[in-house]
Design an enzyme around this catalytic site. Structure first.
Site: not given
Ligand code: CMP
Length: 141
Positions: A10, A50, A86, A103, A113, A116, A127
């Site tokens: 990211k 998303y 993961r 992370r 974070n 992904h 994806e």
């Molecule tokens: P990602 O794995 O890219 O998939 C969706 C993203 O949304 C996730 O990583 C987080 O960065 C973000 N995300 C998911 N849940 C929350 C939450 N409760 N608050 C803030 N960001 C979130």
């Protein structure tokens, strides 16, 4: 079983010059990088990627962040690649990520974070197709 999964490094992790460090973790764990594209997503593209999160309270912040700078999108291949990726990433909320995970080491917040990864085989297929519509490593003409 052998699997492929989609990984995104990211914008915050790209900005901190951590592409090599993160890819090294994938390779050290036995995952192979079989496709890669660096790109700067549009709002439309990030919103479509998303789509399942549309309407959630964090959606605007998520797409705002994901379009804030370049990302590296990759296909990782290997034994149990989805779960292995993961595990290497750690929990989505970096406050809960195990020490030594990507992370834990490179995330700045729940939104920023660092990485992904696809969460299931069906998601991985969607994806990968989303970012590599012409195949993962097309032969040039
Ligand atoms: P990602 O794995 O890219 O998939 C969706 C993203 O949304 C996730 O990583 C987080 O960065 C973000 N995300 C998911 N849940 C929350 C939450 N409760 N608050 C803030 N960001 C979130």
């Amino acid at each position: 079983a052998e699997q492929t999964t989609l990984s995104i490094i990211k914008p915050n992790a790209v900005a901190k010059n951590a592409i090599g460090a993160i890819c090294n973790r994938f390779e050290q764990a036995g995952l192979r990088i079989v496709a890669a594209r660096m790109l700067h997503m549009s709002l439309e593209q990030a919103s479509a990627f998303y789509a399942e999160h549309q309407g959630k309270p964090f959606f605007d912040e998520l797409v705002g962040f994901m379009t804030s700078g370049p990302v590296l999108v990759m296909v990782l291949e290997g034994e149990d690649a989805i779960a292995k990726n993961r595990e290497l990433m750690g929990a989505t909320n970096p406050a809960k990520a195990e020490p030594g995970t990507i992370r834990a080491d490179f995330a700045d917040s729940f939104t920023e974070n660092a990485v992904h990864g696809s969460d299931a085989p069906e998601t991985a297929e969607r994806e990968i197709g989303f970012f590599f519509p012409d195949g993962i490593c097309p032969r040039t003409q």
